[in-house]
Design a protein around this motif. Structure first.
Motif, PDB file in Angstrom:
ATOM      1  N   MET A  23      -0.128  -0.323 -16.261  1.00 59.63           N
ATOM      2  CA  MET A  23      -0.045  -0.632 -14.831  1.00 59.63           C
ATOM      3  C   MET A  23      -1.437  -0.558 -14.220  1.00 59.63           C
ATOM      4  N   PRO A  24      -1.776  -1.454 -13.261  1.00 56.73           N
ATOM      5  CA  PRO A  24      -3.096  -1.407 -12.628  1.00 56.73           C
ATOM      6  C   PRO A  24      -3.283  -0.120 -11.834  1.00 56.73           C
ATOM      7  N   PRO A  25      -4.545   0.271 -11.555  1.00 54.29           N
ATOM      8  CA  PRO A  25      -4.785   1.479 -10.769  1.00 54.29           C
ATOM      9  C   PRO A  25      -4.041   1.423  -9.439  1.00 54.29           C
ATOM     10  N   PRO A  26      -3.543   2.561  -8.968  1.00 58.66           N
ATOM     11  CA  PRO A  26      -2.767   2.550  -7.717  1.00 58.66           C
ATOM     12  C   PRO A  26      -3.623   2.139  -6.536  1.00 58.66           C
ATOM     13  N   ALA A  27      -3.064   1.308  -5.686  1.00 63.83           N
ATOM     14  CA  ALA A  27      -3.767   0.900  -4.470  1.00 63.83           C
ATOM     15  C   ALA A  27      -3.636   2.010  -3.439  1.00 63.83           C
ATOM     16  N   PRO A  28      -4.692   2.262  -2.650  1.00 58.52           N
ATOM     17  CA  PRO A  28      -4.592   3.287  -1.606  1.00 58.52           C
ATOM     18  C   PRO A  28      -3.471   2.960  -0.620  1.00 58.52           C
ATOM     19  N   VAL A  29      -2.688   3.979  -0.270  1.00 54.50           N
ATOM     20  CA  VAL A  29      -1.602   3.797   0.689  1.00 54.50           C
ATOM     21  C   VAL A  29      -2.077   4.310   2.048  1.00 54.50           C
ATOM     22  N   PRO A  30      -2.134   3.463   3.068  1.00 54.17           N
ATOM     23  CA  PRO A  30      -2.629   3.923   4.365  1.00 54.17           C
ATOM     24  C   PRO A  30      -1.682   4.951   4.977  1.00 54.17           C
ATOM     25  N   VAL A  31      -2.266   5.964   5.616  1.00 51.06           N
ATOM     26  CA  VAL A  31      -1.455   6.968   6.299  1.00 51.06           C
ATOM     27  C   VAL A  31      -0.743   6.342   7.493  1.00 51.06           C
ATOM     28  N   LEU A  32      -1.376   5.357   8.122  1.00 53.47           N
ATOM     29  CA  LEU A  32      -0.796   4.702   9.291  1.00 53.47           C
ATOM     30  C   LEU A  32      -1.128   3.221   9.239  1.00 53.47           C
ATOM     31  N   SER A  33      -0.125   2.370   9.521  1.00 46.78           N
ATOM     32  CA  SER A  33      -0.362   0.928   9.584  1.00 46.78           C
ATOM     33  C   SER A  33       0.456   0.351  10.734  1.00 46.78           C
ATOM     34  N   PHE A  34       0.028  -0.793  11.210  1.00 44.14           N
ATOM     35  CA  PHE A  34       0.678  -1.431  12.356  1.00 44.14           C
ATOM     36  C   PHE A  34       1.201  -2.813  11.980  1.00 44.14           C
ATOM     37  N   ASP A  35       1.650  -2.959  10.721  1.00 41.16           N
ATOM     38  CA  ASP A  35       2.104  -4.265  10.273  1.00 41.16           C
ATOM     39  C   ASP A  35       3.570  -4.534  10.605  1.00 41.16           C
ATOM     40  N   HIS A  36       4.298  -3.534  11.125  1.00 38.39           N
ATOM     41  CA  HIS A  36       5.682  -3.746  11.545  1.00 38.39           C
ATOM     42  C   HIS A  36       5.675  -4.259  12.978  1.00 38.39           C
ATOM     43  N   PRO A  37       6.572  -5.217  13.321  1.00 35.64           N
ATOM     44  CA  PRO A  37       6.516  -5.837  14.656  1.00 35.64           C
ATOM     45  C   PRO A  37       6.803  -4.891  15.813  1.00 35.64           C
ATOM     46  N   SER A  38       7.521  -3.781  15.576  1.00 32.40           N
ATOM     47  CA  SER A  38       7.891  -2.931  16.707  1.00 32.40           C
ATOM     48  C   SER A  38       7.522  -1.465  16.553  1.00 32.40           C
ATOM     49  N   HIS A  39       7.164  -1.018  15.344  1.00 34.41           N
ATOM     50  CA  HIS A  39       6.868   0.398  15.139  1.00 34.41           C
ATOM     51  C   HIS A  39       5.655   0.557  14.223  1.00 34.41           C
ATOM     52  N   PRO A  40       4.785   1.527  14.519  1.00 38.39           N
ATOM     53  CA  PRO A  40       3.775   1.880  13.507  1.00 38.39           C
ATOM     54  C   PRO A  40       4.467   2.508  12.302  1.00 38.39           C
ATOM     55  N   ILE A  41       3.943   2.263  11.124  1.00 40.51           N
ATOM     56  CA  ILE A  41       4.519   2.784   9.880  1.00 40.51           C
ATOM     57  C   ILE A  41       3.616   3.885   9.337  1.00 40.51           C
ATOM     58  N   SER A  42       4.218   5.010   8.986  1.00 42.45           N
ATOM     59  CA  SER A  42       3.442   6.108   8.416  1.00 42.45           C
ATOM     60  C   SER A  42       4.254   6.773   7.318  1.00 42.45           C
ATOM     61  N   HIS A  43       3.640   7.757   6.664  1.00 40.66           N
ATOM     62  CA  HIS A  43       4.271   8.409   5.527  1.00 40.66           C
ATOM     63  C   HIS A  43       3.983   9.905   5.557  1.00 40.66           C
ATOM     64  N   PHE A  44       4.898  10.664   4.963  1.00 42.02           N
ATOM     65  CA  PHE A  44       4.641  12.075   4.714  1.00 42.02           C
ATOM     66  C   PHE A  44       3.872  12.131   3.398  1.00 42.02           C
ATOM     67  N   SER A  45       2.543  12.078   3.497  1.00 38.94           N
ATOM     68  CA  SER A  45       1.693  12.008   2.310  1.00 38.94           C
ATOM     69  C   SER A  45       1.504  13.401   1.734  1.00 38.94           C
ATOM     70  N   LEU A  46       1.659  13.506   0.418  1.00 41.03           N
ATOM     71  CA  LEU A  46       1.688  14.811  -0.230  1.00 41.03           C
ATOM     72  C   LEU A  46       0.758  14.814  -1.443  1.00 41.03           C
ATOM     73  N   THR A  47       0.005  15.901  -1.600  1.00 43.91           N
ATOM     74  CA  THR A  47      -0.807  16.150  -2.785  1.00 43.91           C
ATOM     75  C   THR A  47      -0.364  17.467  -3.385  1.00 43.91           C
ATOM     76  N   LEU A  48      -0.027  17.474  -4.675  1.00 41.82           N
ATOM     77  CA  LEU A  48       0.532  18.684  -5.275  1.00 41.82           C
ATOM     78  C   LEU A  48       0.257  18.742  -6.763  1.00 41.82           C
ATOM     79  N   ASP A  49       0.357  19.957  -7.308  1.00 38.80           N
ATOM     80  CA  ASP A  49       0.326  20.182  -8.750  1.00 38.80           C
ATOM     81  C   ASP A  49       1.753  20.470  -9.204  1.00 38.80           C
ATOM     82  N   ALA A  50       2.206  19.780 -10.251  1.00 35.83           N
ATOM     83  CA  ALA A  50       3.582  19.952 -10.708  1.00 35.83           C
ATOM     84  C   ALA A  50       3.676  19.720 -12.206  1.00 35.83           C
ATOM     85  N   THR A  51       4.638  20.407 -12.818  1.00 36.43           N
ATOM     86  CA  THR A  51       4.923  20.264 -14.245  1.00 36.43           C
ATOM     87  C   THR A  51       6.098  19.322 -14.430  1.00 36.43           C
TER      88      THR A  51
END
Length: 221
Positions: free
Chosen positions: A1-29
């Motif tokens: 798979m190609p390297p992951p593309a950066p995911v923006p924390v906030l974008s305005f590409d939706h016609p009526s709402h800004p789009i955001s994410h609960f972005s998480l960085t963690l160590d896990a087994t």
């Protein structure tokens, strides 16, 4: 798979709402992984999803396992990874009481080393959303933390569910240093405003105030 593309924390590409994410960085087994045979998991035959069960050693043993999904290939069982992704909240549980919340993994980097490696570093989050309520704790000046509560909501896009857009919300405990408190107060009332919130996760259930917000900054739109 190609390297992951950066995911923006906030974008305005939706016609009526800004789009955001609960972005998480963690160590896990990685405890186990299997092919996701659901229609969502197989929607892109070129990059099918794997479902994974993750162990987060920094969480209490009663809630230290989490469901994840990843389309970048099979991850090695019992190996420790640094993961970056987007967390999707669900208040629903399955037949045996497990949460339907899950982590969509965008990037996975394996820790290298002899034997079994563990990490007890708490996951860190970043979220852009509308602050709906702010209950302030009492502080006693610099060096002391004021504990309170923050209610926040946001619109998100779920890549696993074919880019479905829906609303998410959570309640965070508020643990501000004296400096962070002064900076927030200088910006004015955050309620009803779009803000960037950062903090850490001490468990999986936000309703138990296991997610601690350590900083709030308003965003000009």
């Amino acid at each position: 798979m190609p390297p992951p593309a950066p995911v923006p924390v906030l974008s305005f590409d939706h016609p009526s709402h800004p789009i955001s994410h609960f972005s998480l960085t963690l160590d896990a087994t990685i405890l186990r992984s299997w092919h996701d045979s659901s229609p969502y998991g197989l929607s892109d035959p070129k990059y099918p999803y794997y479902a994974l069960e993750l162990l987060i050693s920094s969480f209490p043993s009663s809630q230290n396992r989490i469901l994840a999904r990843y389309s970048g290939g099979r991850l090695k069982r019992e190996a420790l990874y640094q993961l970056k992704g987007r967390f999707y909240i669900s208040d629903l549980v399955d037949a045996v009481g497990n949460s339907n919340s899950y982590l969509h993994i965008d990037e996975a980097v394996r820790f290298q080393g002899p034997g079994t490696i563990k990490s007890f570093r708490a996951p860190r989050f970043m979220l852009v959303g509308e602050v709906m309520g702010l209950g302030l704790g009492l502080g006693r000046g610099d060096g002391y933390r004021a504990r309170g509560k923050v209610e926040v909501r946001w619109m998100t896009r779920d890549p696993y569910r074919r880019d479905m857009v829906y609303e998410q919300s959570c309640t965070l405990s508020l643990e501000e240093s004296g400096k962070a408190k002064r900076e927030r107060e200088e910006e004015g009332d955050a309620v009803g405003r779009l803000c960037c919130l950062e903090g850490r996760m001490d468990g999986l259930d936000h309703r138990l105030l296991d997610w601690a917000c350590t900083g709030i900054k308003q965003i000009e739109t």
